[in-house]
Design a protein around this motif. Sequence first.
Motif, PDB file in Angstrom:
ATOM      1  N   ARG A  94       1.773  31.631  32.307  1.00 45.59           N
ATOM      2  CA  ARG A  94       2.345  30.699  31.710  1.00 45.59           C
ATOM      3  C   ARG A  94       1.853  30.145  32.918  1.00 45.59           C
ATOM      4  O   ARG A  94       1.872  30.294  33.837  1.00 45.59           O
ATOM      5  CB  ARG A  94       3.821  30.762  31.615  1.00 45.59           C
ATOM      6  N   VAL A  95       1.768  28.463  32.213  1.00 44.23           N
ATOM      7  CA  VAL A  95       1.550  27.367  32.933  1.00 44.23           C
ATOM      8  C   VAL A  95       2.449  26.527  33.041  1.00 44.23           C
ATOM      9  O   VAL A  95       2.374  26.641  31.589  1.00 44.23           O
ATOM     10  CB  VAL A  95       0.386  27.241  33.677  1.00 44.23           C
ATOM     11  N   SER A  96       2.456  25.793  34.033  1.00 44.17           N
ATOM     12  CA  SER A  96       2.784  24.226  33.755  1.00 44.17           C
ATOM     13  C   SER A  96       1.555  23.090  34.196  1.00 44.17           C
ATOM     14  O   SER A  96       0.787  23.432  34.018  1.00 44.17           O
ATOM     15  CB  SER A  96       4.753  23.990  35.366  1.00 44.17           C
ATOM     16  N   VAL A  97       1.841  21.931  33.431  1.00 48.27           N
ATOM     17  CA  VAL A  97       0.630  21.255  33.601  1.00 48.27           C
ATOM     18  C   VAL A  97       1.836  19.440  33.109  1.00 48.27           C
ATOM     19  O   VAL A  97       2.323  19.223  32.996  1.00 48.27           O
ATOM     20  CB  VAL A  97       0.012  21.015  32.189  1.00 48.27           C
ATOM     21  N   VAL A  98       0.812  18.672  34.626  1.00 48.29           N
ATOM     22  CA  VAL A  98       2.007  17.423  35.061  1.00 48.29           C
ATOM     23  C   VAL A  98       1.218  16.362  35.203  1.00 48.29           C
ATOM     24  O   VAL A  98      -0.301  16.760  35.835  1.00 48.29           O
ATOM     25  CB  VAL A  98       2.674  17.564  36.126  1.00 48.29           C
ATOM     26  N   VAL A  99       0.888  15.080  34.409  1.00 50.28           N
ATOM     27  CA  VAL A  99      -0.420  14.291  34.627  1.00 50.28           C
ATOM     28  C   VAL A  99       0.545  12.966  34.641  1.00 50.28           C
ATOM     29  O   VAL A  99       1.215  12.952  33.274  1.00 50.28           O
ATOM     30  CB  VAL A  99      -0.857  14.533  33.178  1.00 50.28           C
ATOM     31  N   THR A 100       0.254  12.547  36.092  1.00 51.99           N
ATOM     32  CA  THR A 100       1.149  11.333  36.083  1.00 51.99           C
ATOM     33  C   THR A 100       0.296  10.486  36.243  1.00 51.99           C
ATOM     34  O   THR A 100      -1.314  11.138  36.806  1.00 51.99           O
ATOM     35  CB  THR A 100       2.238  11.612  37.687  1.00 51.99           C
ATOM     36  N   PRO A 101       0.439   9.331  36.218  1.00 50.10           N
ATOM     37  CA  PRO A 101      -0.607   8.259  36.904  1.00 50.10           C
ATOM     38  C   PRO A 101      -1.676   8.501  38.512  1.00 50.10           C
ATOM     39  O   PRO A 101      -2.416   7.937  38.426  1.00 50.10           O
ATOM     40  CB  PRO A 101      -0.028   6.356  37.101  1.00 50.10           C
ATOM     41  N   GLU A 102      -0.674   9.286  38.814  1.00 55.85           N
ATOM     42  CA  GLU A 102      -0.896   9.240  40.547  1.00 55.85           C
ATOM     43  C   GLU A 102      -1.982  10.799  40.026  1.00 55.85           C
ATOM     44  O   GLU A 102      -2.455  11.233  41.528  1.00 55.85           O
ATOM     45  CB  GLU A 102       0.411   9.312  41.487  1.00 55.85           C
ATOM     46  N   GLY A 103      -1.914  11.810  39.409  1.00 47.77           N
ATOM     47  CA  GLY A 103      -2.750  12.790  39.203  1.00 47.77           C
ATOM     48  C   GLY A 103      -2.201  13.774  38.230  1.00 47.77           C
ATOM     49  O   GLY A 103      -1.449  13.408  37.453  1.00 47.77           O
TER      50      GLY A 103
END
Length: 138
Positions: A123-132
Amino acid sequence: MLITRPGRAEGRLVGGNLSLIYALNGTDLDNDMDESSVLFIEDVGENIYHIDRMMQNLKRSGKLARAKAVVVGYFNKMKFEKEWGADAEALINAYTASLGVPVIFGFPAGHASPNMSLYMGRRVSVVVTPEGAALEFL
């Protein structure tokens, strides 16, 4: 990362080399993507029109639509990009643009350096924001 699509998702990491995902589709070694999957793809030395065919297969099989996030590693040494008029990332972007899920391009894994190890099936978490962007194992 050339392009990213913001969002957050958690799921089971599946995928790997796009040519192998394509070749194993429908066999007993299929990735068995379900609605809790985060898809990782990468490839090396393929013709760009083969990448299009493989992405079309993921789309038509319903697997692409089931991905909670897409993580795109290296697509290097692609052939016929100039003749096709787009590189692999632009082609993959066209396939993932309407999914409404986070997408990371340029993730450091695949057939180049640095080559980060990925533990498939975890299991993974993926986070994408304008900062990275980040992929974290849970």
